[in-house]
Design a protein around this motif. Sequence first.
Motif, PDB file in Angstrom:
ATOM      1  N   GLY A 108       0.840  -1.208   0.000  1.00 37.82           N
ATOM      2  CA  GLY A 108       0.000   0.000   0.000  1.00 37.82           C
ATOM      3  C   GLY A 108       0.869   1.250   0.000  1.00 37.82           C
ATOM      4  N   ALA A 109       0.461   2.252   0.754  1.00 29.99           N
ATOM      5  CA  ALA A 109       1.192   3.533   0.737  1.00 29.99           C
ATOM      6  C   ALA A 109       2.520   3.484   1.498  1.00 29.99           C
ATOM      7  N   HIS A 110       2.846   2.339   2.074  1.00 29.52           N
ATOM      8  CA  HIS A 110       4.178   2.180   2.675  1.00 29.52           C
ATOM      9  C   HIS A 110       5.172   1.598   1.674  1.00 29.52           C
ATOM     10  N   THR A 111       4.825   1.605   0.403  1.00 27.42           N
ATOM     11  CA  THR A 111       5.740   1.104  -0.613  1.00 27.42           C
ATOM     12  C   THR A 111       7.075   1.834  -0.499  1.00 27.42           C
ATOM     13  N   HIS A 112       8.120   1.054  -0.293  1.00 25.99           N
ATOM     14  CA  HIS A 112       9.411   1.643   0.052  1.00 25.99           C
ATOM     15  C   HIS A 112      10.036   2.380  -1.114  1.00 25.99           C
ATOM     16  N   THR A 113      10.013   1.713  -2.272  1.00 24.71           N
ATOM     17  CA  THR A 113      10.729   2.301  -3.398  1.00 24.71           C
ATOM     18  C   THR A 113      10.099   1.848  -4.708  1.00 24.71           C
ATOM     19  N   SER A 114      10.527   2.445  -5.763  1.00 25.21           N
ATOM     20  CA  SER A 114       9.952   2.161  -7.069  1.00 25.21           C
ATOM     21  C   SER A 114      10.952   2.641  -8.109  1.00 25.21           C
ATOM     22  N   LEU A 115      10.834   2.126  -9.334  1.00 24.20           N
ATOM     23  CA  LEU A 115      11.726   2.638 -10.375  1.00 24.20           C
ATOM     24  C   LEU A 115      11.410   4.095 -10.669  1.00 24.20           C
ATOM     25  N   ARG A 116      10.120   4.443 -10.579  1.00 23.43           N
ATOM     26  CA  ARG A 116       9.691   5.820 -10.802  1.00 23.43           C
ATOM     27  C   ARG A 116       8.444   6.056  -9.965  1.00 23.43           C
ATOM     28  N   PRO A 117       8.172   7.315  -9.622  1.00 21.95           N
ATOM     29  CA  PRO A 117       6.984   7.571  -8.810  1.00 21.95           C
ATOM     30  C   PRO A 117       5.724   7.156  -9.555  1.00 21.95           C
ATOM     31  N   GLN A 118       4.762   6.588  -8.847  1.00 18.52           N
ATOM     32  CA  GLN A 118       3.516   6.187  -9.502  1.00 18.52           C
ATOM     33  C   GLN A 118       2.364   6.263  -8.512  1.00 18.52           C
ATOM     34  N   ASP A 119       1.178   6.526  -9.060  1.00 13.46           N
ATOM     35  CA  ASP A 119      -0.028   6.670  -8.251  1.00 13.46           C
ATOM     36  C   ASP A 119      -0.301   5.407  -7.428  1.00 13.46           C
TER      37      ASP A 119
END
Length: 470
Positions: A108-119
């Motif tokens: 959920g909104a605790h997603t630590h990281t991502s390749l790029r920001p996303q909704d």
Amino acid sequence: MLFEPFRIKGVTFANRILRSSMGGRTAYYDGTVSPAWVHFERRFAKGGVAGLISPTISVNEARQSPLEYPSLHDDRFIGPLRDAVREIKAGGRGKDECRYIVQIGDTGAHTHTSLRPQDADQMSASAFFDFQYGYPNSARAMSLDEIQSTVGDFARAAHRVVAAECDGIEVTASKGYLIHQFLNPLTNRRTDRYGGSVDNRFQLLDDIVRAVRKAVGADFLFGVRLSARDFNNSPLSLRFPLVWPPPPWRAWIGNDLAETTRYARKLEELGVDYLHIDSGFGFPNPHGSPGGFPDEAVVVTFNAYRFLSRKARMRAQIFNVFPAWARKKIFGGAWRFKPAANADFAAAIRQAVSIPVIANGGFQDRDVIDGALKSGKCDLVAIARPLLANPDLLDQFNAGANTPANPCSFCSLCCASTAIFPLGCYDQNRFETPERMMNQILAWCSPNAPFGVKDGGRIDGDGKHPALVQ
Ligand SMILES: Cc1cc2nc3c(=O)[nH]c(=O)nc-3n(C[C@H](O)[C@H](O)[C@H](O)COP(=O)(O)O)c2cc1C
Ligand code: SF4
């Protein structure tokens, strides 16, 4: 007592020690389990634990967090997981001596990281601001359609766990992840049937448990990991709901044993086979991972995420401005080690239900483990960091040790490093040289150890996290 077998549903555990979920950057980029992942897991099986609970395996295609954690959002993951689990279990000490339980979850909104920001990484029960966890500037409330789609994600992933011939499934409703965001009164300010009262906040978990049970069938071992107390009021663990007027004071504390015990009873009624108890909200947090504040690893991790959002950038800047001693004072206030940190919470919940209870957090010494089991606080214990420090922990107990010879210091550097660095022990004080520590880390993820990291016999950088050594 810790060497006595225990049975839950149709599954016999050879002893009372489970390896608790531990993961980090060992799957392929798309989430398929890799030889490195198998090698890491197999070392615990070889160590003689009764079972392994997998790292949190993502059910959602968009939210892969941390990157290179395994995923189960598609049928293509079934075959590789089945082969991997067979190989891991074959590393145990006899047929079915090491069980494999897959934990599924959604950050959920605790997603630590991502390749790029996303909704997708903002999705939660309600809109809130959280300084410490997740990279998005703020969370946003999920629509009813998105909630239904999430329930479907869990059910489909559960079906894949059965198809991969695992011994059981665990749904994580802890760690501050999506289900926990719905349970927690501070992050769930919804006014529909998924929010408001204690029971409404349970609705998402209720839906998921029913759907997972339907997917796995009545006979398949199915547990839920639950946080006994949210400790929302821990220093700097506050979330700020983006609502006016602010929530009542009770929400600022979060769920306590009264609410969680109610949830535990409901889960038993829904046919869940065991409960796995920790505490706190967010990973890592001082209650779930009792020990020292992993300052150096937190700085490195925050810096690595800083490109993802304004919040992430500001968070990194704040951490870079303060000297280490000040950071430890300001941000590390609640971090201290407590043996068997959640055993009393597990005991309170065990009294309220008649299904087995696993206690998690701060178990290393044999007398502490045996004490919790003998006094009936829990039926099994789940251990992470001390097994990473000493994968032969059970052999050391068998040889008469109460505390392992080179124990885990509970510095928590491994927890805070896991999203960025390879898995392993990062406490340089446990190794004669930094090179030996590096080789140990590399050995966790590769069968080809020892490596060419030459042993220079020096400790550079005053025992700092490797990334901070200039
Ligand atoms: C490197 C590392 C990775 C972890 N990854 C997960 C995870 O993927 N899912 C989870 O629920 N807990 C995870 N944890 C938390 C552990 O399962 C455990 O709850 C915590 O470390 C406290 O137990 P301990 O005192 O025995 O270490 C992780 C812990 C460590 C050290
Ligand atoms: S880094 Fe090593 S000593 Fe520190 S908590 Fe992790 S396993 Fe234990």
